[in-house]
Design a protein around this motif. Structure first.
Motif, PDB file in Angstrom:
ATOM      1  N   VAL A 124      -8.613 -65.934  -1.483  1.00 26.90           N
ATOM      2  CA  VAL A 124      -8.879 -64.599  -1.485  1.00 26.90           C
ATOM      3  C   VAL A 124      -8.016 -63.570  -0.845  1.00 26.90           C
ATOM      4  O   VAL A 124      -7.877 -63.408   0.264  1.00 26.90           O
ATOM      5  N   THR A 125      -7.280 -62.805  -1.866  1.00 30.44           N
ATOM      6  CA  THR A 125      -6.444 -61.787  -1.392  1.00 30.44           C
ATOM      7  C   THR A 125      -6.774 -60.363  -1.435  1.00 30.44           C
ATOM      8  O   THR A 125      -8.124 -60.163  -1.835  1.00 30.44           O
ATOM      9  N   GLY A 126      -6.168 -59.393  -1.089  1.00 30.74           N
ATOM     10  CA  GLY A 126      -6.830 -58.071  -1.550  1.00 30.74           C
ATOM     11  C   GLY A 126      -7.187 -57.706  -2.787  1.00 30.74           C
ATOM     12  O   GLY A 126      -8.081 -56.948  -3.128  1.00 30.74           O
ATOM     13  N   GLY A 127      -6.325 -58.167  -3.657  1.00 30.58           N
ATOM     14  CA  GLY A 127      -6.431 -58.016  -5.050  1.00 30.58           C
ATOM     15  C   GLY A 127      -7.781 -58.551  -5.574  1.00 30.58           C
ATOM     16  O   GLY A 127      -8.358 -57.921  -6.177  1.00 30.58           O
ATOM     17  N   ILE A 128      -8.117 -59.804  -5.017  1.00 30.75           N
ATOM     18  CA  ILE A 128      -9.129 -60.513  -5.457  1.00 30.75           C
ATOM     19  C   ILE A 128     -10.458 -59.669  -5.077  1.00 30.75           C
ATOM     20  O   ILE A 128     -11.402 -59.489  -5.678  1.00 30.75           O
ATOM     21  N   VAL A 129     -10.443 -59.127  -3.788  1.00 35.80           N
ATOM     22  CA  VAL A 129     -11.627 -58.441  -3.168  1.00 35.80           C
ATOM     23  C   VAL A 129     -11.751 -57.138  -4.131  1.00 35.80           C
ATOM     24  O   VAL A 129     -12.976 -56.905  -4.402  1.00 35.80           O
ATOM     25  N   ALA A 130     -10.710 -56.396  -4.475  1.00 33.58           N
ATOM     26  CA  ALA A 130     -10.611 -55.335  -5.326  1.00 33.58           C
ATOM     27  C   ALA A 130     -11.240 -55.781  -6.453  1.00 33.58           C
ATOM     28  O   ALA A 130     -12.301 -54.888  -7.021  1.00 33.58           O
ATOM     29  N   ALA A 131     -11.093 -56.717  -7.110  1.00 32.93           N
ATOM     30  CA  ALA A 131     -11.606 -57.182  -8.456  1.00 32.93           C
ATOM     31  C   ALA A 131     -13.031 -57.435  -8.705  1.00 32.93           C
ATOM     32  O   ALA A 131     -13.767 -57.270  -9.344  1.00 32.93           O
ATOM     33  N   MET A 132     -13.408 -57.949  -7.278  1.00 32.16           N
ATOM     34  CA  MET A 132     -14.746 -58.597  -7.360  1.00 32.16           C
ATOM     35  C   MET A 132     -15.573 -57.599  -7.163  1.00 32.16           C
ATOM     36  O   MET A 132     -16.716 -57.395  -7.874  1.00 32.16           O
ATOM     37  N   PHE A 133     -15.237 -56.338  -6.137  1.00 33.66           N
ATOM     38  CA  PHE A 133     -16.189 -55.360  -6.170  1.00 33.66           C
ATOM     39  C   PHE A 133     -16.113 -54.288  -7.356  1.00 33.66           C
ATOM     40  O   PHE A 133     -17.307 -53.819  -7.626  1.00 33.66           O
ATOM     41  N   THR A 134     -15.166 -54.664  -8.212  1.00 34.04           N
ATOM     42  CA  THR A 134     -14.881 -53.636  -9.242  1.00 34.04           C
ATOM     43  C   THR A 134     -15.993 -54.345 -10.354  1.00 34.04           C
ATOM     44  O   THR A 134     -16.742 -53.398 -11.080  1.00 34.04           O
ATOM     45  N   VAL A 135     -15.861 -55.703 -10.298  1.00 36.66           N
ATOM     46  CA  VAL A 135     -16.824 -56.375 -11.355  1.00 36.66           C
ATOM     47  C   VAL A 135     -18.296 -56.064 -11.046  1.00 36.66           C
ATOM     48  O   VAL A 135     -19.208 -55.755 -11.907  1.00 36.66           O
ATOM     49  N   ALA A 136     -18.598 -55.979  -9.798  1.00 37.13           N
ATOM     50  CA  ALA A 136     -19.823 -55.777  -9.365  1.00 37.13           C
ATOM     51  C   ALA A 136     -20.131 -54.273  -9.861  1.00 37.13           C
ATOM     52  O   ALA A 136     -21.527 -53.993 -10.232  1.00 37.13           O
TER      53      ALA A 136
END
Length: 439
Positions: free
Chosen positions: A93-105
């Motif tokens: 889990v990188t910063g990009g993954i965190v951003a993507a997950m919250f964006t999907v949510a």
């Protein structure tokens, strides 16, 4: 590891059960449980069917389309599906993954659902298979690329085709859109030079524009919609403040109640690729995300806006990118710029369209981070003016309309700001040289 690998989310070795992954598991599970607090199982079931079978064009607020419980169920399942992909492909889990997950949510409150998102992900998987590269290198385009979900939904449910033909063509269109995302997103990053954080949003806008042209060639007219809810501020304020309050507490607890490392984030411009987890660590990132989420929530409440699906999506996204380019220092000039620009716009400053533009317009935060407060405010004002006049190019089939707009804003302003900065630097050097000569 090459620069290209970093841009598309190169996986690193790490524990499959780290703190960030646990956060996503809790977030998805809590959303699923909250669904039953707001509505009965029967209401959730029929509401979910309504969500899955809707065209999902911008702007379709699932609160208004179905009900709150079905919306939370949809968001929770989308988070858990994304987490499953992370675990199955052993992606750190990188910063990009965190951003993507919250964006999907966030976008699962308006526009994204399991039906229209899975074909996009399958398309990216197919691309990885064709180029013989592990899918985990393309997980970021797969997650962010679900912005093109309305393409599948529009074709499947809004063209008056037979159910079998419509759904089949919708899935095929989603797969084709996903297939095009990885190579185009890597290419278009150079267009705005990393000053538009929603790079996939710009790419999705281009792809959506081509799909719209094909549909119009067959005589199909696709129109953006505006289905919005109201009157949920009390419930949603408790949810959002509680969520970001917990993130703040957890981040402080993990960081031993210290904020000293927060300067590492505040000193960053935010220009892509800015992985704040690598720079400052996950606890500080949690603190940054929570502060951004709370600021965004209170901003909406302060100006009298509605906490509906699209607005909550904007709040989640601005918080998620607190791990990947945004912080309170580079966000506020753009936010303020959009607010000022709203007074020269037909929409009220507290209308949903204006608030969404302000929240998602912070995609231009790197401009403020690199060039300063005034350029950041100017970028926000221009973004306010352009965003409402560019959506017709994809007719709402790209959910990241602000990312599409932000790409053009950044591409136009950055060369101008660079030139101005060079002139200023040249004058300073000339003054220093003249002073040395005089002395």
């Amino acid at each position: 590891m090459s620069e290209k690998d970093i841009k598309i989310g190169y996986p690193k070795k790490g524990s499959p059960f780290d703190a960030a992954s646990s956060l996503f598991l809790y977030l998805g599970s809590i959303m699923v449980l909250l669904a039953f607090y707001f509505n009965t199982p029967q209401e959730i079931w029929w509401g979910t069917l309504e969500i899955l079978s809707s065209p999902a064009n911008l702007t379709t607020d699932y609160f208004a389309l179905a009900n709150i419980g079905a919306t939370f169920m949809n968001a929770g399942l989308m988070v858990l599906l994304s987490l499953f992909l992370i675990k199955k492909n052993k992606v750190h889990v990188t910063g990009g993954i965190v951003a993507a997950m919250f964006t999907v949510a966030g976008f699962s409150f308006f526009g994204k659902n399991l039906f229209n998102s899975i074909p996009i992900m399958l398309g990216v998987m197919l691309y990885a298979r064709l180029v013989q590269v592990p899918f985990n290198r393309y997980l970021l385009p797969a997650l962010f690329g679900t912005a093109l979900g309305p393409i599948s939904s529009e074709i499947a449910f809004n063209l008056e085709l037979s159910p079998v033909l419509g759904i089949s063509l919708g899935i095929l269109a989603g797969v084709l859109a996903g297939l095009a995302l990885p190579p185009l997103s890597a290419h278009f990053l150079r267009f705005h030079q990393g000053f538009n954080l929603y790079n996939i949003g710009f790419t999705a806008g281009i792809i959506g524009m081509f799909f719209l042209a094909v549909l119009q060639g067959f005589g199909v007219e696709v129109k953006p919609v505006s289905v919005l809810s109201s009157g949920n501020n009390d419930k949603m304020a408790i949810f959002l403040i509680g969520l970001f309050g917990c993130l703040l507490f957890y981040g402080l607890f993990m960081n031993r109640w210290r904020l000293t490392s927060y300067r590492k984030i505040l000193g960053q411009s935010g220009r892509l690729v800015a992985d704040f987890i690598v720079i400052a660590g996950f606890p500080i990132v949690l603190i940054n995300m929570s502060l951004l989420g709370l600021i965004a929530t209170f901003y909406v409440l302060f100006i009298g806006g509605e906490l509906n699906g699209p607005v909550i999506g904007g709040i989640f996204t601005i918080a998620g990118f607190g791990a990947f380019g945004k912080h309170i220092r580079n966000v506020w000039p753009v936010l303020f710029g959009v607010f000022l620009g709203s007074f020269f716009n037909v929409n009220e400053f507290n209308a949903t369209a204006t608030i969404v533009t302000a929240l998602f317009g912070t995609t231009l935060a790197p401009i403020a981070g690199v060039y300063g407060i005034i350029p950041g405010i100017l970028a926000g004002m221009l973004h306010m003016g352009l965003v409402s006049n560019i959506g017709f190019l994809h007719a709402g089939m790209n959910l990241y309309n602000n990312g599409f707009t932000g790409g053009f804003i950044a591409a136009a302003l950055v060369p101008l700001f660079d030139t101005f900065k060079q002139v200023q630097d040249s004058r300073r050097e000339s003054k220093k040289t003249w002073k040395k000569i005089r002395h």
